[in-house]
Design a protein around this motif. Sequence first.
Motif, PDB file in Angstrom:
ATOM      1  N   LYS A  33     -16.302  -6.449  22.340  1.00 55.05           N
ATOM      2  CA  LYS A  33     -16.922  -5.295  22.947  1.00 55.05           C
ATOM      3  C   LYS A  33     -15.724  -4.514  23.856  1.00 55.05           C
ATOM      4  N   LEU A  34     -15.536  -3.347  23.494  1.00 52.78           N
ATOM      5  CA  LEU A  34     -14.342  -2.444  24.049  1.00 52.78           C
ATOM      6  C   LEU A  34     -14.906  -1.253  24.896  1.00 52.78           C
ATOM      7  N   GLY A  35     -14.422  -0.945  25.973  1.00 55.19           N
ATOM      8  CA  GLY A  35     -14.588   0.565  26.724  1.00 55.19           C
ATOM      9  C   GLY A  35     -13.592   0.914  27.394  1.00 55.19           C
ATOM     10  N   VAL A  36     -13.337   1.982  27.366  1.00 52.62           N
ATOM     11  CA  VAL A  36     -12.447   2.748  28.279  1.00 52.62           C
ATOM     12  C   VAL A  36     -13.068   2.743  29.719  1.00 52.62           C
ATOM     13  N   SER A  37     -12.415   2.127  30.759  1.00 50.17           N
ATOM     14  CA  SER A  37     -13.082   2.365  32.292  1.00 50.17           C
ATOM     15  C   SER A  37     -13.167   3.734  32.786  1.00 50.17           C
ATOM     16  N   LYS A  38     -14.517   3.770  33.225  1.00 47.56           N
ATOM     17  CA  LYS A  38     -14.998   4.964  33.779  1.00 47.56           C
ATOM     18  C   LYS A  38     -14.202   5.319  35.213  1.00 47.56           C
TER      19      LYS A  38
ATOM     20  N   ILE B  41     -15.993   8.585  17.908  1.00 50.23           N
ATOM     21  CA  ILE B  41     -16.361   7.122  18.469  1.00 50.23           C
ATOM     22  C   ILE B  41     -16.735   7.190  19.773  1.00 50.23           C
ATOM     23  N   PRO B  42     -17.629   6.196  20.275  1.00 46.82           N
ATOM     24  CA  PRO B  42     -18.084   6.117  21.788  1.00 46.82           C
ATOM     25  C   PRO B  42     -16.885   5.521  22.511  1.00 46.82           C
ATOM     26  N   ALA B  43     -16.839   5.834  23.835  1.00 40.81           N
ATOM     27  CA  ALA B  43     -15.994   5.151  24.737  1.00 40.81           C
ATOM     28  C   ALA B  43     -16.061   3.831  24.978  1.00 40.81           C
ATOM     29  N   SER B  44     -17.273   3.380  24.648  1.00 36.06           N
ATOM     30  CA  SER B  44     -17.599   2.043  24.801  1.00 36.06           C
ATOM     31  C   SER B  44     -18.512   1.506  23.390  1.00 36.06           C
ATOM     32  N   CYS B  45     -18.082   0.354  22.912  1.00 39.57           N
ATOM     33  CA  CYS B  45     -18.630   0.122  21.534  1.00 39.57           C
ATOM     34  C   CYS B  45     -18.152  -1.318  21.400  1.00 39.57           C
ATOM     35  N   VAL B  46     -19.190  -1.911  20.541  1.00 39.65           N
ATOM     36  CA  VAL B  46     -19.024  -3.270  19.913  1.00 39.65           C
ATOM     37  C   VAL B  46     -18.211  -3.106  18.410  1.00 39.65           C
ATOM     38  N   PHE B  47     -16.947  -3.725  18.381  1.00 38.77           N
ATOM     39  CA  PHE B  47     -16.491  -3.619  17.118  1.00 38.77           C
ATOM     40  C   PHE B  47     -16.286  -5.109  16.497  1.00 38.77           C
ATOM     41  N   ALA B  48     -15.732  -5.053  15.298  1.00 45.88           N
ATOM     42  CA  ALA B  48     -15.489  -6.459  14.677  1.00 45.88           C
ATOM     43  C   ALA B  48     -14.051  -6.923  14.523  1.00 45.88           C
TER      44      ALA B  48
ATOM     45  N   GLN C  28      -1.998   1.470  33.435  1.00 49.11           N
ATOM     46  CA  GLN C  28      -2.777   1.155  32.542  1.00 49.11           C
ATOM     47  C   GLN C  28      -3.979  -0.002  33.009  1.00 49.11           C
ATOM     48  N   LYS C  29      -3.870  -0.364  34.410  1.00 47.41           N
ATOM     49  CA  LYS C  29      -4.623  -1.411  34.862  1.00 47.41           C
ATOM     50  C   LYS C  29      -6.115  -1.222  34.812  1.00 47.41           C
ATOM     51  N   GLY C  30      -6.903  -1.800  34.420  1.00 49.82           N
ATOM     52  CA  GLY C  30      -8.379  -1.687  34.311  1.00 49.82           C
ATOM     53  C   GLY C  30      -8.830  -0.829  33.268  1.00 49.82           C
ATOM     54  N   GLN C  31      -8.003  -0.181  32.471  1.00 48.47           N
ATOM     55  CA  GLN C  31      -8.296   0.573  31.375  1.00 48.47           C
ATOM     56  C   GLN C  31      -9.530   0.128  30.507  1.00 48.47           C
TER      57      GLN C  31
END
Length: 633
Positions: free
Chosen positions: A367-372, A389-396, A610-613
Amino acid sequence: MRGWVKVGLCAGTEGPLLSVESCPSSTMGKKSRVKTQKSGSGASAVVSPKEMMNLISELLQKCSSAAPSAGKEWEEYTQIRGLVEKIRKKQKGLSVVFEGSREDYFPELMSWAEENGASCDGFTVTNFGTEGYGLRATMDIKAEELFLWIPRKMLMTVESAQNSVLGPLYSQDRILQAMGNVTLALHLLCERANTASQWLPYIHTLPQEYDTPLYYQQDEVELLLGTQAVQDVLSQYKNTARQYAYFYKLVQTHPAASKLALKDSFTFDDYRWAVSSVMTRQNQIPTEDGSRVTLALIPLWDMCNHTNGLITTGYNLEDDRCECVALQDYKENEQIYIFYGTRSNAEFVIHNGFFYQDNAHDRVKIKLGVSKSERLYAMKAEVLARAGIPASCVFALHCNEPPISAQLLAFLRVFCMTEELKDYLLGDHAINKIFTLGNSEFPVSWENEIKLWTFLETRAALLLKTYKTTSEEDRFMLEKPDLSLHSRVAIQLRLAEKQILEKVSSSGRAKRLHFQKKLEEGAPLPHYEESDIALLENTEPDAKLPIILRKLEEVEEGQEIQVEEHSHLLNGEKVVYRMEANGEPVQEETQERVSKDVHSALDSTGSSNQKGQMEMADQSASRTEEIPKERSE
């Protein structure tokens, strides 16, 4: 074929979904091997109805309570399991079982199928040892040759349940109406208790026990701690226990259930058996008018075991029957296989009760997401939205090459962008550049490629450190001859997850070094022309563009990553039943809100910290297996 509807495996449903080319669902899968029970032996002392109802109420309350806090899931599981074992002990000897072995009833199944218009020439049911029972060709069968068909009247469906003794209760219970897999489980139990049931020849041949995690001993489940699969296993058990407690009370108290045989005898083992029968066999087929799909158990066809390939089963609406064509050429005496769908081994283990060693579609979730909270969030979310593509999503992360899909590649490129974001938001060619995001032939920049592959390499390595054992230790354990079947499967699954992560980390390192060399050499970036064919089709598999026109691959492939949920209230608590669907629900920002913030951010692109992105979620997916199809809900 005219009139054919493709059906795929249903998970949680998990068996093949009937396409009109259907395959037994994930739900239909390779049958777990059966262990025959002795009929009526070891009955315990009579338990008063009041005592049993108190235990059932306690179980329902425990299973309907709020989800445990992080790290407390195992503790909750052991508490629920303790209550279930108390109930099982008091119900010992009360479950319905048939005399004789499963094999004794196969001739009756074949005769019944022939009498009802099913095809019975060309194959027979045979025991294939470690693979269990399956279909053996009794003559040569050519690839794509129609060899098996089952008419609707033989199928057990949600509709046949509505027209059975279960009908009155179905019409008044919202959970049955919302959950076809639960309806099929209770339908199966009611028909098993009916000595005049038309489906008895089929029910007699079902395994009396399964190898789904519902049948694991606690120490066998414990072997899965730390894996992605464990949360689904624990949820499956909790959901099944909750459903059992709910329906036990319902059957005992609801006027519409007064004529059900379950009122006199309905044990946890009965429900576990029914849930596993449905979960390993259910499939989706069209309704008679073809207007929608419904869940069904398909006798005889569900005897086929799984292999890699393509879905070759469908539903013929004109002849109103399920049809299956041969996946490949089969010689006389060879086993006939079908393809259950693009399931991961975690799904096979949880919903079908087996581990498939040569699974070409195995994968783990991330699960990846761009930090708000990051400065460029609005711009990145906008670029991703334009790519679908959603800003937060489950990938494989896949077991094969490439280990990531076009969608994940696009996501990571956007995540690692800084000043390049403007090129994808402003100007006449911005929309065209969006179409190249998932194409490996057109990097955003060499630096961007180095960043994204470094991230994947590092992330996979970190995930590997979360396991309690190493791959080498797992391999050593698998060499032990005294391992139980369930323990072996659990360790195989644990090892398979690690091997995928090891491959992703290794692949990330190789890619990082490759692009570092490109940067050091000052190699020019590939440029595209709008007419370039590479814009429309990537040279690598599964990387077709434009992304914006496709659903996320993870959803398309297995419909296993995310789930459509239906909630109901039980004793005032919200109960979520998962109907196998597309994937973990993702909370998305509205287009309007994101767009508002984009313009204010465009002037301050600069280089961003890039921290916390990236918000990294727990590696376990939130797909809960509940009875058969709650994914099997």
